[in-house]
Structure formats: structure tokens, C-alpha cells
Design a protein around this motif. Structure first.
Motif, mmCIF file in Angstrom:
data_model
loop_
_atom_site.group_PDB
_atom_site.id
_atom_site.type_symbol
_atom_site.label_atom_id
_atom_site.label_comp_id
_atom_site.label_asym_id
_atom_site.label_seq_id
_atom_site.Cartn_x
_atom_site.Cartn_y
_atom_site.Cartn_z
ATOM 1 N N ALA A 23 58.954 -18.750 -63.734
ATOM 2 C CA ALA A 23 58.466 -20.098 -63.442
ATOM 3 C C ALA A 23 57.070 -20.309 -64.022
ATOM 4 C CB ALA A 23 58.460 -20.332 -61.935
ATOM 5 N N GLY A 24 56.202 -19.326 -63.853
ATOM 6 C CA GLY A 24 54.847 -19.413 -64.396
ATOM 7 C C GLY A 24 54.850 -19.526 -65.908
ATOM 8 N N ASN A 25 55.736 -18.786 -66.545
ATOM 9 C CA ASN A 25 55.853 -18.855 -68.000
ATOM 10 C C ASN A 25 56.212 -20.265 -68.444
ATOM 11 O OD1 ASN A 25 56.141 -17.645 -70.734
ATOM 12 N ND2 ASN A 25 58.277 -18.247 -70.427
ATOM 13 N N GLU A 26 57.169 -20.847 -67.782
ATOM 14 C CA GLU A 26 57.609 -22.193 -68.141
ATOM 15 C C GLU A 26 56.542 -23.238 -67.802
ATOM 16 O OE1 GLU A 26 61.352 -25.114 -66.997
ATOM 17 O OE2 GLU A 26 61.633 -22.946 -66.857
ATOM 18 N N TYR A 27 55.996 -23.158 -66.606
ATOM 19 C CA TYR A 27 55.050 -24.154 -66.111
ATOM 20 C C TYR A 27 53.735 -24.163 -66.900
ATOM 21 C CZ TYR A 27 52.762 -27.043 -62.532
ATOM 22 O OH TYR A 27 52.120 -28.049 -61.861
ATOM 23 N N ASN A 29 53.342 -22.655 -69.932
ATOM 24 C CA ASN A 29 53.598 -22.438 -71.365
ATOM 25 C C ASN A 29 52.971 -21.138 -71.866
ATOM 26 O OD1 ASN A 29 54.992 -24.979 -71.790
ATOM 27 N ND2 ASN A 29 52.987 -25.926 -71.494
ATOM 28 N N LEU A 30 53.302 -20.038 -71.225
ATOM 29 C CA LEU A 30 52.689 -18.759 -71.547
ATOM 30 C C LEU A 30 53.293 -18.088 -72.777
ATOM 31 C CD1 LEU A 30 52.334 -17.358 -67.917
ATOM 32 C CD2 LEU A 30 50.616 -18.553 -69.293
ATOM 33 N N GLY A 31 54.485 -18.489 -73.156
ATOM 34 C CA GLY A 31 55.101 -17.924 -74.355
ATOM 35 C C GLY A 31 55.619 -16.504 -74.191
ATOM 36 N N LEU A 32 55.953 -16.123 -72.969
ATOM 37 C CA LEU A 32 56.480 -14.775 -72.741
ATOM 38 C C LEU A 32 57.905 -14.663 -73.272
ATOM 39 C CD1 LEU A 32 55.241 -14.206 -69.083
ATOM 40 C CD2 LEU A 32 54.214 -13.361 -71.199
ATOM 41 N N GLU A 33 58.245 -13.478 -73.719
ATOM 42 C CA GLU A 33 59.581 -13.216 -74.228
ATOM 43 C C GLU A 33 60.413 -12.510 -73.159
ATOM 44 O OE1 GLU A 33 59.295 -11.225 -77.993
ATOM 45 O OE2 GLU A 33 57.898 -12.718 -78.763
ATOM 46 N N GLU A 34 61.709 -12.480 -73.366
ATOM 47 C CA GLU A 34 62.648 -11.928 -72.384
ATOM 48 C C GLU A 34 62.290 -10.508 -71.942
ATOM 49 O OE1 GLU A 34 65.545 -12.240 -69.659
ATOM 50 O OE2 GLU A 34 64.897 -13.863 -70.975
ATOM 51 N N LYS A 35 61.864 -9.687 -72.847
ATOM 52 C CA LYS A 35 61.533 -8.302 -72.499
ATOM 53 C C LYS A 35 60.388 -8.240 -71.476
ATOM 54 C CE LYS A 35 61.155 -3.774 -74.427
ATOM 55 N NZ LYS A 35 62.284 -3.075 -74.955
ATOM 56 N N ALA A 36 59.462 -9.153 -71.575
ATOM 57 C CA ALA A 36 58.347 -9.196 -70.625
ATOM 58 C C ALA A 36 58.863 -9.461 -69.207
ATOM 59 C CB ALA A 36 57.336 -10.255 -71.027
#
Length: 137
Positions: A23-27, A29-36
């Protein structure tokens, strides 16, 4: 709102830490990838042993992703915002331990959904207040 996104992820079967981080990634816009996201899986259930709440650990991951550019030691924002987060989380839940939080907030109907949404609210409030304070200094 962050809590709505966190609830959506939790309802999809992600644990507390994964839900907050996704949720934080989306909200934000952190740009994290699936592996993270997979790295946060073991944080759920209080490191799988009822210790530090996965929602708090996931919140720490969001803060790290948002504020650290290269190294934690070089990030002046990290300690003060984490102090605010941990204090706010402790105040809201009266604990940082999954086992103690679960005893009060878990229900058979929704499992840890209430913990996830409340933790997301705490995280969003802390980040908003921190950003506001930074702008006035």
C-alpha cells in the motif's frame, strides 16, 4: 487513503507487513519491485513468532523506502521519523508486539484487518506531520 489500499492488499491474502508495504509503495509512488515485497513476508505475524508487529515493520519499510537515498547512516530524516512512528504506534496499540496486539485487536471475522488499517492510518499521519514540520523549519 493509505488505509484503504492496505485493506485491499490484506483482503487479497497478504500479511500485515506485506499489505502495509504494498500500500505504501502505491500510495507514495516508491517504485518498489516485486522482489522487495517478498522480503517483507517474514515480518508478518511478528517475525512469525509474535514479536514486533508486522504492520509496524511494514511501516518501517515504507519509511526507509521513502526517505533513504543510499545508506541509513546518511539519512538525517530516518531517526526522527522512526521515533515518531514507534511512539505513535505504541500509543495507538499500547504495544509493539504482535502477540499482545493480536490479543486485543484480532477477530475471527476479519483476522488482523483492523490492525492493518489502524497502522496505515498511523503511518500516514506520521508522514504527513513530519513533512509539514519539515516545511516550517
Amino acid at each position: 487513503m493509505l488505509k484503504d489500499l492496505a485493506a485491499q492488499y490484506y483482503k487479497q491474502g497478504y500479511n500485515c507487513a506485506e499489505s502495509i508495504t504494498r500500500a505504501g509503495n502505491e500510495y507514495y509512488n516508491l517504485g518498489l519491485e516485486e522482489k522487495a515485497f517478498r522480503m517483507t513476508g517474514a515480518f508478518g505475524g511478528g517475525l512469525q513468532v509474535g514479536d514486533i508487529c508486522g504492520a509496524l515493520s511494514g511501516s518501517a519499510c515504507v519509511i526507509s523506502s521513502k526517505y533513504i537515498e543510499t545508506k541509513a547512516h546518511e539519512c538525517a530524516d530516518l531517526r526522527p521519523i522512526m521515533l515518531k512512528l514507534v511512539r505513535a504506534f505504541q500509543t495507538k496499540f499500547s504495544s509493539r508486539l504482535c502477540a499482545q496486539i493480536k490479543a486485543k485487536f484480532y477477530s475471527k471475522e476479519v483476522a488482523c484487518l483492523n490492525t492493518v488499517t489502524t497502522a496505515a492510518e498511523v503511518l500516514e499521519e506520521v508522514i504527513n506531520e513530519y513533512e509539514k514540520d519539515k516545511q516550517t523549519k
